[in-house]
Scaffold this active site. Structure first.
Site, PDB file in Angstrom:
ATOM      1  CB  THR A   6      -7.211  -9.001   0.488  1.00  0.00           C
ATOM      2  OG1 THR A   6      -7.361 -10.062  -0.432  1.00  0.00           O
ATOM      3  CG2 THR A   6      -5.848  -9.110   1.103  1.00  0.00           C
ATOM      4  CE  LYS A  38      -6.447  -9.729  -3.915  1.00  0.00           C
ATOM      5  NZ  LYS A  38      -7.636  -8.868  -3.885  1.00  0.00           N
ATOM      6  N   GLY A  50       1.901  -5.122  -0.359  1.00  0.00           N
ATOM      7  CA  GLY A  50       0.613  -5.794  -0.331  1.00  0.00           C
ATOM      8  C   GLY A  50      -0.438  -4.860  -0.879  1.00  0.00           C
ATOM      9  CB  SER A 128     -12.664  -6.199   3.871  1.00  0.00           C
ATOM     10  OG  SER A 128     -12.818  -6.124   2.477  1.00  0.00           O
TER      11      SER A 128
END
Length: 176
Positions: A6, A38, A50, A128
């Site tokens: 995510t 998320k 989030g 990421s």
């Protein structure tokens, strides 16, 4: 094996907060899920949050943040109190996730090392592909008149074109 998951991006503009997240969860070199969610509204719809990282850890932190917000009724205070607990508690300290929490007026990034960061430009990203999404959002804020939700979505799409751990299954939550 390392789990990567995510990209979360928050954009505050013109009194509106949009937090967007992609849906990809990757285990080593394999995409395990395309549609993880998320990003969500919490605290009765008063806060958008989030998380990036372990899903179970992120959910635990969201629940703990929601309790802090319910107790203090102030985003900044709840953020600081959660960060203090997160850093000092042995069990919480092992949680592997980052949080972004915000309202239309405030935005914070929270970490297990005690960080409570309020970004200068109203843009924050974790996960990421966070750096790609943040760079894209900053360029869009500075050079377009797009709305916060449009910037959040477009910046995540751009991040997904660059980061192999980010996809185009995007969820956007908006306040107010």
């Amino acid at each position: 094996m390392r789990i990567r998951s995510t990209t979360i991006l928050a954009v505050r503009r013109d009194g509106v907060l949009a937090i967007a997240g992609d849906g990809q969860v990757t285990f080593d070199k394999t995409v395990m899920k395309h549609s993880a969610r998320k990003v969500r509204k919490i605290a009765g719809g008063k806060v958008v949050a989030g998380f990036a990282g372990s899903a179970a850890d992120g959910m635990t932190l969201l629940e703990k943040f929601e309790k802090k917000f319910s107790e203090y009724k102030d985003l900044a205070r709840a953020s600081v109190e959660l960060a203090k607990d997160w850093r000092q508690d042995r069990a919480l300290r092992r949680l592997e996730a980052l949080l972004i929490v915000g309202t239309a007026d405030q935005l914070f990034v929270l970490s297990g090392t005690g960080d409570v960061i309020e970004p200068d430009e109203g843009i924050a990203a974790i996960g990421s592909g966070g750096s790609y999404a943040q760079a894209a959002a900053a360029a869009l804020v500075r050079n377009t008149s797009l709305t916060a939700p449009d910037i959040a979505r477009k910046a995540l799409e751009i991040a997904g074109e660059i980061c192999i751990y980010t996809n185009d299954d995007i969820t956007v939550e908006v306040l107010p």
